[in-house]
Design a protein around this motif. Structure first.
Motif, short mmCIF file in Angstrom:
data_model
loop_
_atom_site.label_atom_id
_atom_site.label_comp_id
_atom_site.label_asym_id
_atom_site.label_seq_id
_atom_site.Cartn_x
_atom_site.Cartn_y
_atom_site.Cartn_z
N GLY A 1 0.81 -1.21 0.00
CA GLY A 1 0.00 0.00 0.00
C GLY A 1 0.85 1.26 0.00
N HIS A 2 1.96 1.24 0.74
CA HIS A 2 2.83 2.41 0.80
C HIS A 2 3.43 2.76 -0.56
CE1 HIS A 2 5.69 5.27 2.48
NE2 HIS A 2 6.66 4.63 1.79
N ILE A 3 3.92 1.73 -1.26
CA ILE A 3 4.56 1.98 -2.57
C ILE A 3 3.53 2.38 -3.60
CG2 ILE A 3 5.90 0.92 -4.41
CD1 ILE A 3 7.47 1.61 -1.86
N LEU A 4 2.31 1.72 -3.56
CA LEU A 4 1.28 2.10 -4.53
C LEU A 4 0.90 3.57 -4.36
CD1 LEU A 4 -1.30 -0.83 -4.79
CD2 LEU A 4 0.47 -0.13 -6.42
N ASP B 1 0.77 7.10 -10.46
CA ASP B 1 0.67 6.63 -11.85
C ASP B 1 2.02 6.66 -12.56
OD1 ASP B 1 0.99 9.30 -11.82
OD2 ASP B 1 -0.62 9.77 -13.25
N GLN B 2 3.11 6.62 -11.78
CA GLN B 2 4.45 6.70 -12.40
C GLN B 2 5.04 5.32 -12.67
OE1 GLN B 2 6.91 9.18 -9.92
NE2 GLN B 2 5.50 10.92 -10.03
N ILE C 1 2.62 -9.42 -6.47
CA ILE C 1 3.95 -9.69 -5.92
C ILE C 1 4.77 -8.43 -6.09
CG2 ILE C 1 6.02 -11.10 -6.10
CD1 ILE C 1 4.24 -13.29 -7.33
N LEU C 2 5.18 -7.82 -4.99
CA LEU C 2 5.97 -6.59 -5.01
C LEU C 2 7.33 -6.88 -4.40
CD1 LEU C 2 6.13 -3.49 -5.45
CD2 LEU C 2 5.32 -3.24 -3.08
N ILE C 3 8.40 -6.64 -5.18
CA ILE C 3 9.78 -6.86 -4.69
C ILE C 3 10.55 -5.57 -4.93
CG2 ILE C 3 11.88 -8.24 -4.89
CD1 ILE C 3 10.21 -10.47 -6.09
N GLY C 4 11.32 -5.13 -3.94
CA GLY C 4 12.16 -3.94 -4.08
C GLY C 4 13.60 -4.25 -3.76
N GLN C 5 14.51 -3.62 -4.48
CA GLN C 5 15.95 -3.85 -4.27
C GLN C 5 16.66 -2.51 -4.40
OE1 GLN C 5 18.01 -6.10 -7.31
NE2 GLN C 5 19.36 -7.05 -5.79
#
Length: 481
Positions: free
Chosen positions: A106-109, A114-115, A161-165
């Motif tokens: 939710g935070h990242i969305l 819309d970027q 599925i949300l993955i951040g690096q």
């Protein structure tokens, strides 16, 4: 001299070439830098996409419940970038938490809005893979969001599925690739500069050789420059050789002119001195008068000779300095006839003119006037009193085309055929003829005719006398203008 010294060709070539090399190097650097960043980004994006796919393939539905079995190999692959940190969250439907960092989805969305950028590649058509890069908890992260549906009989579940690096590894890869490119560009730049210096020196070597060859010459060495030069400098060498040949002709002419002047003036002066001394010592009045008359005649002859020599020197200079212009031959002839008409009348000779009025030739009006004046004065001198000197111009047809013909016909005694070939020689005088002048007038006339590519010849007049015929190449007539 008001000429301004320009920068050397060597400096100009080097400046232009190095400026071009710097521009090309900068363009290459920016293109390589952009390519390195894109290449690193694509490589690590594919790793993230592969990890998301593997997680999705290990996600199943069991009795209306979504179960996630995280593959350890996936995180081992991503952990190869040891300095980077990983965050992830897997949610279902409208964001219900399944596993991972709760609240991350939710935070990242909310932050990305819309970027999101859709992946340029998509291993499966029904998958939605999107990327977003931005700040998360004070560090720069690259996030991937994979969304798809899982189906069970009569029911479906949305899986996200949300993955951040963090981007340290990809930034390091881009930096290393960029560093290699910079090293290669600098090495290429240095090699290019060295080759350019060698090439410029090689190109300018013929100029230095020509300068060295001319500088070593003595002022009297007027031989043509004979050396192998590039095609672009062949015209320069040809022009220099042309000027050298012109200088040699001028010096030879000056040398011959000086010798002739010394001879033609010194001899009459010696005669004048001798006749004047004889006149002083002579006691008989009649004999003294005859001697003084001879002094006057010799003085007139010397004056005529000096005048003709000066005219010849003036014409020689004009031949090398004045361009030929288009002029009307009839107008020039009538002007000269008017100039000599008075002296002709004083000698009892009548000058007549007839001819075409529209003959145009290419010539020097001063030189042509001098030529015609010499011929007319010669014709007047040898014409009996109450006779005519007929001057005419006409358009004449030959097998090679039309020419402009000028004729001067007198009614004197003429010239024997054996002497005609000598009439135009310098200082030629008819033996035993007291009317002979300096011997330069007709030779000057021939030089002027040759300078105008005109043919001059002597013909017998009827019943007596000579005809000077000069044939000029024809230019456009006044009507054609």
């Amino acid at each position: 001299m008001n000429s301004k010294t320009l920068p050397s060709i060597r400096r100009q070539l080097l400046t232009i070439t190095i400026a071009l090399m710097v521009i090309i190097t900068l363009i290459t650097y920016f293109m390589a830098n952009n390519y390195s960043k894109n290449a690193a980004k694509i490589s690590y994006d594919r790793l993230l996409a592969s990890a998301a796919l593997q997680i999705f393939e290990n996600t199943n539905i069991d009795y209306h419940e979504v179960l996630v079995d995280l593959p350890s190999a996936t995180f081992e692959t991503l952990s190869m970038a040891s300095n980077d940190r990983l965050v992830y969250q897997i949610t279902q439907n409208k964001g219900e938490h399944l596993t991972g960092y709760e609240g991350l989805y939710g935070h990242i969305l909310q932050k990305a809005g819309d970027q999101w950028q859709r992946a340029e590649y998509d291993p499966r058509d029904n998958l939605l893979i999107q990327f977003w890069e931005g700040d998360y908890k004070g560090e720069n992260f690259r996030f991937i969001l994979l969304s798809d549906k899982l189906y069970e009989v009569g029911e479906s579940f949305d899986v996200n599925i949300l993955i951040g690096q963090t981007t340290q590894a990809r930034d390091q890869l881009a930096y290393e690739m960029n560093l290699n490119v910079i090293q290669m560009v600098i090495l290429t730049f240095i090699i290019a500069i060295v080759l350019i210096l060698i090439g410029v020196n090689q190109i300018l070597r013929p100029i230095y050789s020509i300068n060295k060859k001319i500088r070593k010459r003595s002022p009297t060495d007027l031989r043509p420059i004979d050396m192998s030069v590039p095609k672009e400098m062949a015209d320069l060498i040809s022009t220099i050789n042309h000027f050298i040949s012109q200088l040699e002709v001028s010096l030879n002419h000056l040398k011959r002119f000086t010798g002739e002047v010394a001879h033609q003036i010194r001899t009459p002066l010696a005669g004048l001195k001798s006749q004047a001394q004889n006149a002083i010592e002579e006691s008989d009045e009649k004999t003294r008068t005859e001697q003084l008359n001879r002094v006057l005649y010799s003085t007139d002859l010397l004056d005529s000779t000096v005048t003709q020599l000066l005219n010849q020197a003036t014409l020689a200079h004009r031949f090398h300095s004045q361009p030929l212009i288009t002029l009307s031959l009839p107008e020039l002839v009538k002007s000269v006839c008017r100039d000599v008409a008075v002296s002709a009348i004083q000698r009892g000779v009548i000058i007549t003119y007839q001819g075409d009025e529209n003959l145009m030739i290419s010539g020097d009006s001063f030189a042509l006037s001098q030529m015609l004046r010499n011929i007319l004065e010669n014709a007047i001198k040898f014409s009996p009193q109450n006779k005519e000197v007929n001057v005419s111009t006409e358009l004449h047809s030959t097998e090679h085309g039309y020419i402009a013909r000028l004729c001067v016909a007198d009614q004197g005694v003429g010239v024997p055929d054996a002497q005609k070939q000598h009439v135009f020689e310098r200082f030629y005088k008819s033996k035993g003829d007291p009317r002979a002048g300096s011997g330069l007038g007709l030779s000057i006339a021939k030089e002027v005719a040759q300078h105008h590519n005109a043919a001059i010849k002597l013909l017998d007049n009827t019943p007596s006398g000579l005809i000077f015929e000069i044939n000029f190449p024809l230019m456009l007539t006044e009507d054609e203008h």
